[in-house]
Scaffold this motif. Structure first.
Motif, PDB file in Angstrom:
ATOM      1  N   MET A  44       0.850  -1.187   0.000  1.00 28.95           N
ATOM      2  CA  MET A  44       0.000   0.000   0.000  1.00 28.95           C
ATOM      3  C   MET A  44       0.892   1.245   0.000  1.00 28.95           C
ATOM      4  SD  MET A  44      -2.891   1.208   2.758  1.00 28.95           S
ATOM      5  CE  MET A  44      -1.687   1.507   4.033  1.00 28.95           C
ATOM      6  N   ARG A  45       0.753   2.062  -1.015  1.00 32.09           N
ATOM      7  CA  ARG A  45       1.576   3.256  -1.152  1.00 32.09           C
ATOM      8  C   ARG A  45       0.761   4.476  -0.722  1.00 32.09           C
ATOM      9  NH1 ARG A  45       4.546   4.017  -6.669  1.00 32.09           N
ATOM     10  NH2 ARG A  45       5.907   2.515  -5.610  1.00 32.09           N
ATOM     11  N   VAL A  46       1.356   5.274   0.150  1.00 26.68           N
ATOM     12  CA  VAL A  46       0.740   6.518   0.624  1.00 26.68           C
ATOM     13  C   VAL A  46       1.439   7.667  -0.086  1.00 26.68           C
ATOM     14  CG1 VAL A  46       0.213   7.954   2.621  1.00 26.68           C
ATOM     15  CG2 VAL A  46       0.236   5.472   2.855  1.00 26.68           C
ATOM     16  N   GLU A  47       0.727   8.308  -1.000  1.00 23.86           N
ATOM     17  CA  GLU A  47       1.292   9.407  -1.769  1.00 23.86           C
ATOM     18  C   GLU A  47       1.067  10.731  -1.037  1.00 23.86           C
ATOM     19  OE1 GLU A  47      -0.273   9.370  -5.664  1.00 23.86           O
ATOM     20  OE2 GLU A  47       0.428   7.330  -6.120  1.00 23.86           O
ATOM     21  N   ASN A  48       1.873  11.702  -1.401  1.00 20.35           N
ATOM     22  CA  ASN A  48       1.747  13.037  -0.822  1.00 20.35           C
ATOM     23  C   ASN A  48       0.896  13.929  -1.714  1.00 20.35           C
ATOM     24  OD1 ASN A  48       3.429  12.365   1.345  1.00 20.35           O
ATOM     25  ND2 ASN A  48       5.264  12.939   0.208  1.00 20.35           N
ATOM     26  N   CYS A  49       0.191  14.843  -1.082  1.00 21.28           N
ATOM     27  CA  CYS A  49      -0.652  15.783  -1.827  1.00 21.28           C
ATOM     28  C   CYS A  49       0.237  16.690  -2.683  1.00 21.28           C
ATOM     29  CB  CYS A  49      -1.499  16.606  -0.858  1.00 21.28           C
ATOM     30  SG  CYS A  49      -2.551  17.835  -1.669  1.00 21.28           S
ATOM     31  N   PHE A  50      -0.160  16.890  -3.939  1.00 24.80           N
ATOM     32  CA  PHE A  50       0.640  17.695  -4.858  1.00 24.80           C
ATOM     33  C   PHE A  50       0.675  19.152  -4.428  1.00 24.80           C
ATOM     34  CE2 PHE A  50       0.996  20.399  -8.620  1.00 24.80           C
ATOM     35  CZ  PHE A  50       2.172  19.938  -9.167  1.00 24.80           C
ATOM     36  N   PHE A  51      -0.344  19.628  -3.703  1.00 22.57           N
ATOM     37  CA  PHE A  51      -0.438  21.053  -3.369  1.00 22.57           C
ATOM     38  C   PHE A  51       0.080  21.357  -1.965  1.00 22.57           C
ATOM     39  CE2 PHE A  51      -2.482  25.071  -2.354  1.00 22.57           C
ATOM     40  CZ  PHE A  51      -2.296  25.783  -3.530  1.00 22.57           C
ATOM     41  N   CYS A  52      -0.450  20.676  -0.942  1.00 22.38           N
ATOM     42  CA  CYS A  52      -0.074  21.025   0.438  1.00 22.38           C
ATOM     43  C   CYS A  52       0.996  20.107   1.016  1.00 22.38           C
ATOM     44  CB  CYS A  52      -1.301  21.008   1.350  1.00 22.38           C
ATOM     45  SG  CYS A  52      -1.983  19.367   1.635  1.00 22.38           S
ATOM     46  N   GLY A  53       1.196  18.912   0.444  1.00 23.04           N
ATOM     47  CA  GLY A  53       2.223  18.007   0.935  1.00 23.04           C
ATOM     48  C   GLY A  53       1.762  17.035   1.989  1.00 23.04           C
ATOM     49  N   ARG A  54       0.480  17.065   2.366  1.00 25.99           N
ATOM     50  CA  ARG A  54      -0.023  16.110   3.356  1.00 25.99           C
ATOM     51  C   ARG A  54      -0.159  14.729   2.733  1.00 25.99           C
ATOM     52  NH1 ARG A  54      -5.412  18.459   5.791  1.00 25.99           N
ATOM     53  NH2 ARG A  54      -5.357  16.389   6.720  1.00 25.99           N
ATOM     54  N   PRO A  55      -0.176  13.662   3.555  1.00 24.42           N
ATOM     55  CA  PRO A  55      -0.334  12.312   2.999  1.00 24.42           C
ATOM     56  C   PRO A  55      -1.737  12.101   2.457  1.00 24.42           C
ATOM     57  CG  PRO A  55      -0.296  12.242   5.395  1.00 24.42           C
ATOM     58  CD  PRO A  55       0.063  13.632   5.017  1.00 24.42           C
ATOM     59  N   ALA A  56      -1.819  11.548   1.259  1.00 24.09           N
ATOM     60  CA  ALA A  56      -3.099  11.210   0.619  1.00 24.09           C
ATOM     61  C   ALA A  56      -3.237   9.703   0.635  1.00 24.09           C
ATOM     62  CB  ALA A  56      -3.144  11.753  -0.805  1.00 24.09           C
ATOM     63  N   TRP A  57      -4.084   9.190   1.521  1.00 21.56           N
ATOM     64  CA  TRP A  57      -4.225   7.756   1.717  1.00 21.56           C
ATOM     65  C   TRP A  57      -5.003   7.128   0.574  1.00 21.56           C
ATOM     66  CZ3 TRP A  57      -1.521   5.821   5.726  1.00 21.56           C
ATOM     67  CH2 TRP A  57      -1.124   6.723   6.719  1.00 21.56           C
ATOM     68  N   PRO A  58      -4.803   5.848   0.326  1.00 21.06           N
ATOM     69  CA  PRO A  58      -5.534   5.168  -0.752  1.00 21.06           C
ATOM     70  C   PRO A  58      -7.039   5.253  -0.550  1.00 21.06           C
ATOM     71  CG  PRO A  58      -3.715   3.814   0.019  1.00 21.06           C
ATOM     72  CD  PRO A  58      -3.809   4.969   0.969  1.00 21.06           C
ATOM     73  N   SER A  59      -7.762   5.413  -1.637  1.00 20.01           N
ATOM     74  CA  SER A  59      -9.227   5.549  -1.684  1.00 20.01           C
ATOM     75  C   SER A  59      -9.710   6.839  -1.044  1.00 20.01           C
ATOM     76  CB  SER A  59      -9.922   4.357  -1.008  1.00 20.01           C
ATOM     77  OG  SER A  59      -9.780   4.416   0.410  1.00 20.01           O
ATOM     78  N   LYS A  60      -8.804   7.758  -0.738  1.00 24.59           N
ATOM     79  CA  LYS A  60      -9.177   9.052  -0.195  1.00 24.59           C
ATOM     80  C   LYS A  60      -8.636  10.156  -1.092  1.00 24.59           C
ATOM     81  CE  LYS A  60     -10.911   7.125   3.491  1.00 24.59           C
ATOM     82  NZ  LYS A  60     -12.366   7.126   3.733  1.00 24.59           N
ATOM     83  N   GLY A  61      -9.278  11.307  -1.059  1.00 23.51           N
ATOM     84  CA  GLY A  61      -8.790  12.440  -1.815  1.00 23.51           C
ATOM     85  C   GLY A  61      -9.281  12.452  -3.254  1.00 23.51           C
ATOM     86  N   ILE A  62      -8.599  13.251  -4.079  1.00 25.15           N
ATOM     87  CA  ILE A  62      -8.997  13.486  -5.474  1.00 25.15           C
ATOM     88  C   ILE A  62      -7.775  13.301  -6.362  1.00 25.15           C
ATOM     89  CG2 ILE A  62      -9.942  15.184  -7.097  1.00 25.15           C
ATOM     90  CD1 ILE A  62     -11.260  16.529  -4.671  1.00 25.15           C
ATOM     91  N   THR A  63      -7.973  12.662  -7.500  1.00 26.92           N
ATOM     92  CA  THR A  63      -6.911  12.484  -8.490  1.00 26.92           C
ATOM     93  C   THR A  63      -7.306  13.215  -9.767  1.00 26.92           C
ATOM     94  OG1 THR A  63      -6.351  10.322  -7.572  1.00 26.92           O
ATOM     95  CG2 THR A  63      -5.523  10.828  -9.774  1.00 26.92           C
ATOM     96  N   PHE A  64      -6.457  14.118 -10.213  1.00 22.41           N
ATOM     97  CA  PHE A  64      -6.713  14.905 -11.425  1.00 22.41           C
ATOM     98  C   PHE A  64      -5.767  14.444 -12.527  1.00 22.41           C
ATOM     99  CE2 PHE A  64      -5.560  18.659 -14.019  1.00 22.41           C
ATOM    100  CZ  PHE A  64      -6.794  18.899 -14.598  1.00 22.41           C
ATOM    101  N   MET A  65      -6.336  14.025 -13.667  1.00 21.64           N
ATOM    102  CA  MET A  65      -5.543  13.546 -14.804  1.00 21.64           C
ATOM    103  C   MET A  65      -5.541  14.619 -15.887  1.00 21.64           C
ATOM    104  SD  MET A  65      -4.465  10.554 -13.945  1.00 21.64           S
ATOM    105  CE  MET A  65      -3.873  10.003 -15.532  1.00 21.64           C
ATOM    106  N   ARG A  66      -4.340  15.070 -16.232  1.00 20.38           N
ATOM    107  CA  ARG A  66      -4.220  16.096 -17.253  1.00 20.38           C
ATOM    108  C   ARG A  66      -4.215  15.448 -18.638  1.00 20.38           C
ATOM    109  NH1 ARG A  66       0.401  20.330 -15.899  1.00 20.38           N
ATOM    110  NH2 ARG A  66       1.689  18.689 -16.825  1.00 20.38           N
ATOM    111  N   ASN A  67      -4.398  16.265 -19.677  1.00 19.64           N
ATOM    112  CA  ASN A  67      -4.483  15.723 -21.041  1.00 19.64           C
ATOM    113  C   ASN A  67      -3.190  15.057 -21.482  1.00 19.64           C
ATOM    114  OD1 ASN A  67      -7.117  16.574 -21.307  1.00 19.64           O
ATOM    115  ND2 ASN A  67      -6.552  18.549 -22.228  1.00 19.64           N
TER     116      ASN A  67
END
Length: 224
Positions: A1-24
């Motif tokens: 299980m990988r815990v990624e960091n928020c692209f904007f504030c740097g807080r941990p973004a846990w799996p199945s939580k938060g928002i993922t934005f895909m650019r073109n």
């Protein structure tokens, strides 16, 4: 299980939580909450917002150069499963977390060193600039404090602070006046002292004569 960091504030973004934005172009941006997503779409700079880790690192409020921070770097290297390696990795993660917490506490103490002295200096500067707004003492009061300070061997300012603290300690701190002590006659004929709070219009005085008359009426009723 990988815990990624928020692209904007740097807080941990846990799996199945938060928002993922895909650019073109195929690049993905992970956000821990809608607040970060909205600020990203408004094209705000994270280094200029005080609630982001980028701002804290830029302002020197968090560690930037430390050996324990290198372990958080992403390593996409496949490794064959090994039970012993897995157990060692878990122990190392706990140990690294302890070391990082200790270093963060030391960094915080070093960063906050001298803050109290700076606050006192700023307060004294403010008092010196606005000295004309302070209440003035009478000449007799100044002479009394000077004589008392000479007897005790203290400074006049220290003596003024002590007397001010003593006056504040004497205050009851109640919203409606102080406290009244009364004598109350018990049913067995004894007398007890009772303290009652005085509250402006809420306080009602009771005359001692009325109490005596009530006691006499009770005695007459008992004799009948």
């Amino acid at each position: 299980m990988r815990v990624e960091n928020c692209f904007f504030c740097g807080r941990p973004a846990w799996p199945s939580k938060g928002i993922t934005f895909m650019r073109n172009d195929g690049k993905s941006f992970r956000f821990c909450r809608s607040k970060c997503h909205k600020n990203f779409k408004m094209k705000r700079n994270p280094r200029k917002l005080k609630w982001t880790k980028a701002y804290r690192k830029k302002a020197g409020k968090e560690m930037v150069v430390d050996s324990t921070l290198q372990f958080a770097a992403r390593r996409n290297v496949p490794v064959r499963y090994d039970r012993e390696l897995w157990q060692k990795t878990l122990k190392a993660m706990e140990r690294i977390s302890e070391i990082r917490a200790r270093r963060e506490r030391a960094f915080y103490k070093k960063r906050m060193a001298g803050k109290r002295a700076r606050e006192v200096a700023a307060a004294r500067k403010l008092v010196a600039e606005n000295e004309h707004l302070l209440p003035r003492l009478r000449g007799s009061e100044k002479r009394r404090l000077a004589e008392l300070a000479a007897e005790r061997g203290l400074d006049v300012e220290e003596l003024e602070r002590e007397e001010l603290a003593a006056k504040r300690a004497k205050k009851t701190g109640k919203a409606f006046g102080g406290e009244v002590r009364r004598l109350r006659v018990r049913a067995d004929g004894g007398i007890e002292e009772v303290s009652e709070a005085v509250g402006g219009h809420m306080h009602e005085d009771v005359d001692e004569d009325d109490d005596d008359e009530d006691d006499n009426d009770d005695d007459e009723m008992d004799t009948d």
